[in-house]
Every structure is written in C-alpha cells, then in structure tokens.
Design an enzyme around this catalytic site. Structure first.
Site, PDB file in Angstrom:
ATOM      1  N   SER A   1       0.824  -1.206   0.000  1.00 27.00           N
ATOM      2  CA  SER A   1       0.000   0.000   0.000  1.00 27.00           C
ATOM      3  C   SER A   1       0.866   1.268   0.000  1.00 27.00           C
ATOM      4  O   SER A   1       1.628   1.495  -0.932  1.00 27.00           O
ATOM      5  CB  SER A   1      -0.962  -0.051   1.189  1.00 27.00           C
ATOM      6  OG  SER A   1      -1.977   0.911   1.073  1.00 27.00           O
TER       7      SER A   1
ATOM      8  N   ASP B   1     -10.307  -5.060  -3.619  1.00 24.17           N
ATOM      9  CA  ASP B   1      -9.567  -4.294  -2.629  1.00 24.17           C
ATOM     10  C   ASP B   1     -10.481  -3.169  -2.164  1.00 24.17           C
ATOM     11  O   ASP B   1     -10.919  -2.337  -2.965  1.00 24.17           O
ATOM     12  CB  ASP B   1      -8.299  -3.735  -3.278  1.00 24.17           C
ATOM     13  CG  ASP B   1      -7.391  -2.984  -2.318  1.00 24.17           C
ATOM     14  OD1 ASP B   1      -7.881  -2.421  -1.324  1.00 24.17           O
ATOM     15  OD2 ASP B   1      -6.173  -2.934  -2.584  1.00 24.17           O
TER      16      ASP B   1
ATOM     17  N   HIS C   1      -7.186  -6.155   0.523  1.00 26.89           N
ATOM     18  CA  HIS C   1      -6.077  -5.205   0.461  1.00 26.89           C
ATOM     19  C   HIS C   1      -4.803  -5.732   1.127  1.00 26.89           C
ATOM     20  O   HIS C   1      -3.714  -5.650   0.550  1.00 26.89           O
ATOM     21  CB  HIS C   1      -6.491  -3.877   1.107  1.00 26.89           C
ATOM     22  CG  HIS C   1      -5.426  -2.835   1.044  1.00 26.89           C
ATOM     23  ND1 HIS C   1      -4.978  -2.303  -0.147  1.00 26.89           N
ATOM     24  CD2 HIS C   1      -4.698  -2.228   2.031  1.00 26.89           C
ATOM     25  CE1 HIS C   1      -4.037  -1.411   0.094  1.00 26.89           C
ATOM     26  NE2 HIS C   1      -3.842  -1.352   1.402  1.00 26.89           N
TER      27      HIS C   1
END
Length: 253
Positions: A93, A194, A223
């Site tokens: 991320s 996600d 995610h």
C-alpha cells in the site's frame, strides 16, 4: 511512547542480498512480518522498520507526516546498502508508494521492487478535503484490516489520523511525477477486490512502466494480501523474483 505488542520492527542478518520491507499507512510491521521471515529463511538480509507514528496511537501519528515516514525508510535502506552487495525493496500500500520513491531517488542502487496493492493515486474524494478537515476533525474511520481470510487480523489503528493523511496527496503527486525514473524490474501483486485502494494506481503503473512491470493478481485476497489467502504465493513469488534479478547468489542460513 509504548508500542502496540506485535508492532516491533524486524531485522535478520543473512547474505549479501538485502531486502527492505515497508508496511502501510496506519499499519505496522506485523502486516509484513511473515513475508520478512520467509525471505530471511532463504538467506536474505532483511530489514522491516516501523514507520514513525505507527504502532503507538493515532494521536501520535497525527504529529507525523510523509517526510518522517520516508526518512525512516531511507535510513533503513542506507543501512542495508552499507552491509549488502545489492538491495531489493518491497512494500504494501503506502509502503509500495514509498518503495517506488526510493527507486526514483536511488536509481540502480535499488535492484528491483515488489509492491503489493500500491497506493499512488488519490482515489478517495474526502481526502482532498483533508487539509481543511484536519483543523476540525482529528480522525475518521480506520482503513486497517481489509482481509478476506477468516480469523486473521491486521495490527493497525481503528481511526485514521486526518492531519497525517492530509500529507499523502503531496507524496502521491511527487511519486507520479517521477515514475519515468523507475527503470528497475517491478513486480506488482494486485487484489481485484480491494476495499482500500482502487485499481487506478496499478493502471497508472502499467501505463508508465511498460515492459519493466509484471502484474500478478491476488484473486483470493483483499487489500492486506500479505496476511491473506494469497500470502504464500506472494512470499514465494517475490523470492523467485529476487533470485532471478540478483547478481549474487542468495545465502541460505
């Protein structure tokens, strides 16, 4: 400031190939610890730092900004580079975004990158208001814990610190503006389902990086794919990627 149990950084001294791992926004090293341990078991020198403001309280994180997080990552990178012949960088991320920034800044000193559901685009409209909201709203609902696999949790904040989040658009803009400087091989793991980062980030990477980029889907994960059903595939796939692109052999303990 006391740390949340389990949020400690992780290091392992292995061979001449080093790997730097970077966790995500409001998360902790716990989200990448199994990945780090898998790479360490293969003989790699591994560094998984805790970013400033993470693993304590969201109020503490509100006193930090992206420059603080990136400075800690760069410090860990320089330390690895002083001990290893070459260094790969990985991230989840926000960590994927900062891994790309390291590659932009340090060029060939970053041998290659593996990023999981990277975030480089502002795909949350409310975040555009964060520079104003931070004066009246200290936090909003958290984003940690987007995991499909039952019984698995991510160690992270249940609230998102708005003042810290308000610094993200500048980081994203900077990384996007210099993506053309990323010439290293990049492996991206992308979860189609996600609930935190939308597909625009990966689509932009495809557009800019071209043949340097390989994208693999994590069809059974959300995610935080590094703790989810596709985690073993990510771990082994990243190890194969490093073996392929390293110029020196991996040293098994």
């Amino acid at each position: 400031m006391p740390l949340m149990p389990g949020s400690e950084p992780y290091q392992h001294e292995g061979g001449q190939v080093g790997v730097l791992l970077c966790h995500g926004f409001t998360g902790t090293p716990q989200s990448l610890r199994p990945w780090a341990e898998h790479l360490a078991a293969a003989g790699l020198t591994v560094s998984l730092p805790r970013l400033p403001g993470h693993g304590t309280t969201w109020q503490e994180m509100n006193r930090t900004r992206w420059e603080d997080w990136y400075a800690e990552l760069e410090r860990a990178f320089e330390s690895l580079r002083s001990r290893c012949s070459e260094v790969f960088v990985t991230g989840l991320s926000l960590g994927g975004c900062m891994a790309l920034r390291l590659a932009e800044v340090h060029g060939a000193s970053v041998r290659g990158l593996v990023v999981v559901n990277p975030s480089i685009v502002n795909d949350t409209p409310l975040l555009s208001l964060a520079p104003v909201l931070k004066f009246v709203l200290p936090s909003v609902a958290g984003v940690a814990g987007d995991i499909k696999r039952e019984g698995v949790t991510e160690l992270g904040y249940t609230r998102t610190p708005v003042r810290a989040a308000a610094t993200l658009p500048k980081l994203w803009s900077l990384v996007r503006s210099e993506l053309g400087r990323v010439t290293q091989p990049v492996l991206v793991y992308h979860s189609p389902e996600d609930h935190v980062v939308k597909p625009q980030s990966v689509e932009l990477l495809k557009e800019v990086l071209g043949d340097n980029l390989t994208v693999r889907e994590c069809a059974d994960s959300y995610h935080v794919a590094t703790l989810d059903n596709d985690a073993p595939t990510i771990f082994e796939g990243s190890l194969d990627f490093i073996r392929t692109h390293a110029s020196v052999p991996l040293q098994r303990d």
